[in-house]
Write an enzyme that holds these catalytic residues in place. Structure first.
Site, PDB file in Angstrom:
ATOM      1  N   TRP A 101     -62.695  13.435 -47.589  1.00 28.21           N
ATOM      2  CA  TRP A 101     -61.864  13.628 -46.075  1.00 28.21           C
ATOM      3  C   TRP A 101     -61.127  12.342 -45.091  1.00 28.21           C
ATOM      4  O   TRP A 101     -59.890  12.350 -44.613  1.00 28.21           O
ATOM      5  CB  TRP A 101     -62.904  14.346 -44.499  1.00 28.21           C
ATOM      6  N   ASP A 171     -63.511   9.034 -38.158  1.00 30.26           N
ATOM      7  CA  ASP A 171     -63.599  10.529 -38.262  1.00 30.26           C
ATOM      8  C   ASP A 171     -65.222  10.232 -37.864  1.00 30.26           C
ATOM      9  O   ASP A 171     -65.466   9.736 -39.075  1.00 30.26           O
ATOM     10  CB  ASP A 171     -62.973  11.150 -39.442  1.00 30.26           C
ATOM     11  N   LYS A 195     -69.759  20.403 -37.001  1.00 27.59           N
ATOM     12  CA  LYS A 195     -70.778  19.809 -37.559  1.00 27.59           C
ATOM     13  C   LYS A 195     -72.639  20.250 -36.677  1.00 27.59           C
ATOM     14  O   LYS A 195     -73.052  20.736 -37.150  1.00 27.59           O
ATOM     15  CB  LYS A 195     -70.103  18.835 -38.272  1.00 27.59           C
TER      16      LYS A 195
HETATM   17  C1  LIG Z   1     -65.868  19.435 -41.772  1.00 25.47           C
HETATM   18  C2  LIG Z   1     -65.005  17.676 -41.384  1.00 25.47           C
HETATM   19  C3  LIG Z   1     -63.300  17.888 -41.335  1.00 25.47           C
HETATM   20  C4  LIG Z   1     -62.586  18.959 -41.026  1.00 25.47           C
HETATM   21  O1  LIG Z   1     -62.621  19.577 -40.127  1.00 25.47           O
HETATM   22  P1  LIG Z   1     -61.847  20.899 -39.690  1.00 25.47           P
HETATM   23  O2  LIG Z   1     -62.253  20.594 -38.429  1.00 25.47           O
HETATM   24  O3  LIG Z   1     -62.401  21.730 -40.529  1.00 25.47           O
HETATM   25  O4  LIG Z   1     -60.725  20.328 -39.777  1.00 25.47           O
HETATM   26  C5  LIG Z   1     -62.694  16.460 -41.259  1.00 25.47           C
HETATM   27  N1  LIG Z   1     -63.735  15.582 -41.464  1.00 25.47           N
HETATM   28  C6  LIG Z   1     -65.181  15.162 -41.758  1.00 25.47           C
HETATM   29  C7  LIG Z   1     -65.636  14.205 -41.981  1.00 25.47           C
HETATM   30  C8  LIG Z   1     -65.191  17.024 -41.989  1.00 25.47           C
HETATM   31  O5  LIG Z   1     -67.307  16.809 -42.484  1.00 25.47           O
END
Ligand SMILES: *Cc1c(COP(=O)(O)O)cnc(C)c1O
Length: 361
Positions: A101, A171, A195
């Site tokens: 990511w 993030d 998540k």
């Molecule tokens: C799942 C995830 C993403 C991607 O998320 P989307 O909403 O599918 O774009 C980005 N960063 C992390 C840490 C993730 O777990």
């Protein structure tokens, strides 16, 4: 009705209380005679939903007044572009690459300016967090970017990097609301909610006000400007209304649980049950350096791909779903987010012990 123990990395388990409440309100939300799904986002009822949601997340995370909370769409992945488009005034940003990511965010940012990978744990397939106490931060960096909890590899920053005064952007998709955070240490904290917070379709961006400017990169689409969303209180266009409603219910649930310090204790206890077992098992082992282990995503292997597959299959038959590791890593991964009850982890460990006994060489 029967519910499984769902260890999915995302979309993932939600609190049963929240799902039940949503079910009760499905056809008639509080006497409006309609579902929240059918409601104008300009209605009084929805305004109350989004305002309360914002108030509750502010309370939970202790978000200072000089930060905006935005409810956006496009997933965490859209932020990989939105962040540089809004923040890259000097067209320079530094990235710490701790997994896929972070790497994707880095690659996307390099479309818009100079993205520097200033540290990485790719040398050991992202099984640790690099030492970030004295990194070669670029003098003209607009921000330093991290992925705070690495969903795929199961690592988590236990201390934030020393950004040498530069704005930190994080993030937190897979550790959102799992423990208290000091929001003032960040310029932006953001995550997709699917998540640990709610249903897919909502991205929450918590952003310091001075980072919200008219001065975006040329060609930035209107929908990719933080300012348009901040000025319109996330109602510039139709927001992901039903998703925001569910997030709001999860915020209430978290408050009723006792808030984020209580969630942290609970998450630590849950993770310890699993890690303690992994540390003494002669069949299973964790894949990550101990100091950097995530409380949310726990990858593990037997060391034998066939045995891994057998385990995933038998676990599924026993009611433990989505334990297969990420397609790029293999093995297993148990995601044990806020809404996974402790009982689910205890039962999983019991099942693993039984499997270990039955499959001893
Ligand atoms: C799942 C995830 C993403 C991607 O998320 P989307 O909403 O599918 O774009 C980005 N960063 C992390 C840490 C993730 O777990």
């Amino acid at each position: 009705m029967s519910r499984v123990y769902n260890f999915s990395a995302g979309p993932a388990v939600l609190p049963e209380e929240v799902l039940k409440e949503a079910a009760d309100e499905m056809l008639d939300y509080k006497g409006t005679g309609m579902s929240v799904m059918e409601m104008s986002h300009r209605s009084k009822a929805f305004e109350e939903i989004i305002t309360t949601a914002e108030k509750d997340i502010r309370e939970l995370m202790n978000i200072p007044d000089n930060y905006k909370v935005l409810f956006l769409q496009g997933g965490a992945s859209s932020q990989f572009a939105m962040i540089p488009m809004n923040l890259m005034k000097n067209k320079v940003a530094d990235f710490i690459i701790t997994g896929q990511w972070a790497k994707k965010a880095y690659q996307e940012a390099s479309i818009y300016g100079k993205a520097n990978a200033i540290a990485s744990s790719a040398d050991k397939t992202f099984t640790y967090i690099p030492d970030c106490s004295d990194l070669p931060i670029s003098e003209d960096a607009d921000y330093v970017y991290i992925c705070e909890n690495n969903t795929i590899y199961g690592t988590k920053y236990k201390t934030l990097p020393n950004t040498k005064g530069k704005t930190l952007v994080a993030d937190v998709s897979s550790c959102f609301l799992s423990e208290p955070v000091d929001v003032t240490k960040y310029g932006i904290i953001y995550g997709g909610v699917q998540k640990n917070v709610g249903p897919a379709g909502v991205t929450i961006v918590i952003i310091r006000e001075d980072l919200i400017t008219e001065d975006t990169l040329p060609g930035t689409p209107t929908m990719f400007k933080y300012k348009i969303h901040a000025d319109n209180k996330s109602l510039y266009n139709t927001p992901p209304a039903y998703g925001i409603y569910i997030c709001g219910k999860v915020f209430k649930w978290l408050k009723a649980m006792g808030g984020l310090s209580v969630m942290k204790e609970r998450n630590e206890r849950k993770a310890k049950i699993l890690y303690d077992y992994l540390d003494q098992s002669s069949l299973f082992k964790g894949t990550v350096v101990k100091e950097d282990r995530s409380m949310m995503n726990v990858p593990f292997v037997t060391g034998n791909a066939e045995l891994d597959a057998k385990f995933v299959k038998e676990a599924k038959a026993a009611g433990f779903e989505n334990l297969k590791g990420h397609r790029t890593v293999g093995g297993m991964r148990a995601s044990i987010y806020n809404a996974m009850p402790e009982e689910g982890v205890i039962k999983l460990v019991e099942f693993m012990k039984k499997f270990e006994a039955e499959n001893q060489a």
